[in-house]
Design an enzyme around this catalytic site. Structure first.
Site, PDB file in Angstrom:
ATOM      1  N   ASN A  45      -1.105   1.134  11.609  1.00 42.47           N
ATOM      2  CA  ASN A  45      -1.698   1.124  12.415  1.00 42.47           C
ATOM      3  C   ASN A  45      -1.845   0.971  13.659  1.00 42.47           C
ATOM      4  OD1 ASN A  45       0.570  -0.163  12.191  1.00 42.47           O
ATOM      5  ND2 ASN A  45      -0.164  -2.266  12.190  1.00 42.47           N
ATOM      6  N   VAL A  46      -3.008   1.152  14.149  1.00 40.30           N
ATOM      7  CA  VAL A  46      -2.900   1.225  16.096  1.00 40.30           C
ATOM      8  C   VAL A  46      -3.813   0.259  16.318  1.00 40.30           C
ATOM      9  CG1 VAL A  46      -3.790   2.652  17.729  1.00 40.30           C
ATOM     10  CG2 VAL A  46      -3.294   3.606  15.396  1.00 40.30           C
ATOM     11  N   GLU A  47      -3.045  -0.790  16.781  1.00 37.50           N
ATOM     12  CA  GLU A  47      -3.528  -2.191  17.215  1.00 37.50           C
ATOM     13  C   GLU A  47      -4.199  -1.784  19.299  1.00 37.50           C
ATOM     14  OE1 GLU A  47      -0.237  -5.056  17.394  1.00 37.50           O
ATOM     15  OE2 GLU A  47      -0.611  -5.113  15.158  1.00 37.50           O
ATOM     16  N   CYS A  56      -6.340  -1.133  10.404  1.00 30.97           N
ATOM     17  CA  CYS A  56      -4.975  -0.863   9.622  1.00 30.97           C
ATOM     18  C   CYS A  56      -5.127   0.590   9.915  1.00 30.97           C
ATOM     19  CB  CYS A  56      -6.001  -1.685   8.858  1.00 30.97           C
ATOM     20  SG  CYS A  56      -5.554  -3.826   8.477  1.00 30.97           S
ATOM     21  N   GLU A  58      -4.377   2.045   7.072  1.00 32.50           N
ATOM     22  CA  GLU A  58      -6.069   2.503   5.652  1.00 32.50           C
ATOM     23  C   GLU A  58      -6.436   3.484   6.360  1.00 32.50           C
ATOM     24  OE1 GLU A  58      -4.162  -1.016   6.007  1.00 32.50           O
ATOM     25  OE2 GLU A  58      -3.226  -0.548   4.232  1.00 32.50           O
ATOM     26  N   CYS A  89      -4.429  -5.111   2.681  1.00 36.75           N
ATOM     27  CA  CYS A  89      -5.858  -6.260   3.454  1.00 36.75           C
ATOM     28  C   CYS A  89      -6.404  -5.675   1.877  1.00 36.75           C
ATOM     29  CB  CYS A  89      -5.874  -6.663   4.763  1.00 36.75           C
ATOM     30  SG  CYS A  89      -6.617  -4.945   5.812  1.00 36.75           S
ATOM     31  N   CYS A  92      -9.307  -2.769   3.309  1.00 43.69           N
ATOM     32  CA  CYS A  92      -8.245  -1.564   3.184  1.00 43.69           C
ATOM     33  C   CYS A  92      -8.520  -1.691   1.755  1.00 43.69           C
ATOM     34  CB  CYS A  92      -6.398  -1.978   3.807  1.00 43.69           C
ATOM     35  SG  CYS A  92      -7.677  -1.985   5.523  1.00 43.69           S
TER      36      CYS A  92
HETATM   37  N1  THU Z   1      -2.432  -3.987   8.879  1.00 42.69           N
HETATM   38  C1  THU Z   1      -2.148  -2.845   8.350  1.00 42.69           C
HETATM   39  O1  THU Z   1      -2.406  -1.799   9.287  1.00 42.69           O
HETATM   40  N2  THU Z   1      -2.395  -2.931   7.317  1.00 42.69           N
HETATM   41  C2  THU Z   1      -3.191  -3.935   6.088  1.00 42.69           C
HETATM   42  O2  THU Z   1      -3.194  -3.545   5.037  1.00 42.69           O
HETATM   43  C3  THU Z   1      -2.964  -4.865   6.517  1.00 42.69           C
HETATM   44  C4  THU Z   1      -2.375  -5.606   7.529  1.00 42.69           C
HETATM   45  C5  THU Z   1      -1.712  -4.108  10.137  1.00 42.69           C
HETATM   46  C6  THU Z   1      -2.958  -4.952  10.619  1.00 42.69           C
HETATM   47  C7  THU Z   1      -2.056  -5.610  11.841  1.00 42.69           C
HETATM   48  O3  THU Z   1      -2.320  -4.692  13.046  1.00 42.69           O
HETATM   49  C8  THU Z   1      -1.374  -5.810  11.642  1.00 42.69           C
HETATM   50  O4  THU Z   1      -0.720  -5.413  10.155  1.00 42.69           O
HETATM   51  C9  THU Z   1      -0.722  -7.925  10.975  1.00 42.69           C
HETATM   52  O5  THU Z   1      -1.449  -7.333  11.114  1.00 42.69           O
END
Ligand code: THU
Length: 133
Positions: A45-47, A56, A58, A89, A92
C-alpha cells in the site's frame, strides 16, 4: 500450470509489506501472487497526505502484473504488518477477480479460498460480454 508454493508467496508478501508507505494509517499491507507463467508479482500500500488517494497493496500488485507482461493470477497471499493473512477489501477483491477470475485462490486463515467464494456473484468481464457493445 505452475505449482503453488504458498510459503514463497507468503515470504514475497511480507517482503513487499516491508516496503509499504503507510505513514497515516500505520497499517502496512503486502500482497504477492503467482502468475500463470510462473512469475511472482507483488505490491504494497502507498498512502497519500490526501487520505482518500491512498493506493491499496492490491492496486500495486495489479499494476506490477500488467507492467511486467500480464497473465492470470493463480494464487494470492495478502498480509498485514504482522505477516498475518489479510482478507482484501471489497474493491481489491474486484481488482483481483478481474485478473484471476473465479478459480484464483486467495490464502486465508481457513486455508486457500477461491475468488468465487471471496467475491460471490461477482460482476466481471463476462457480464459485459452478455451485451452488445
Ligand atoms: N489496505 C490495503 O492495502 N489492502 C486491503 O485490502 C485493505 C486495506 C490498506 C489501505 C490503507 O493504506 C491501509 O491498508 C489501512 O486501511
Amino acid at each position: 500450470m505452475s505449482e503453488i508454493d504458498w510459503n514463497v508467496l507468503h515470504n514475497a508478501a511480507i517482503a513487499a509489506m516491508k516496503n509499504a508507505y503507510a505513514p497515516y494509517s500505520k497499517f502496512p499491507v503486502g500482497v504477492a501472487a503467482l502468475v500463470s507463467d510462473g512469475r511472482i508479482v507483488s505490491g504494497c500500500n502507498v498512502e497519500n497526505a490526501s487520505y482518500g488517494l491512498g493506493l491499496c497493496a492490491e492496486c500495486g500488485l495489479v499494476s506490477n502484473l500488467i507492467a511486467t507482461g500480464g497473465g492470470r493470477l493463480i494464487a494470492i497471499t495478502c498480509v498485514d504488518g504482522q505477516g498475518n493473512f489479510l482478507a482484501p477489501c471489497g474493491r481489491c477483491r474486484q481488482l483481483l477477480f478481474e485478473h484471476g477470475g473465479s478459480h484464483a485462490l486467495l490464502m486465508t486463515d481457513d486455508g486457500p479460498q477461491t475468488m468465487a467464494h471471496m467475491l460471490p456473484w461477482a460482476f466481471g468481464p463476462d457480464d459485459l460480454d452478455r451485451n452488445e457493445r
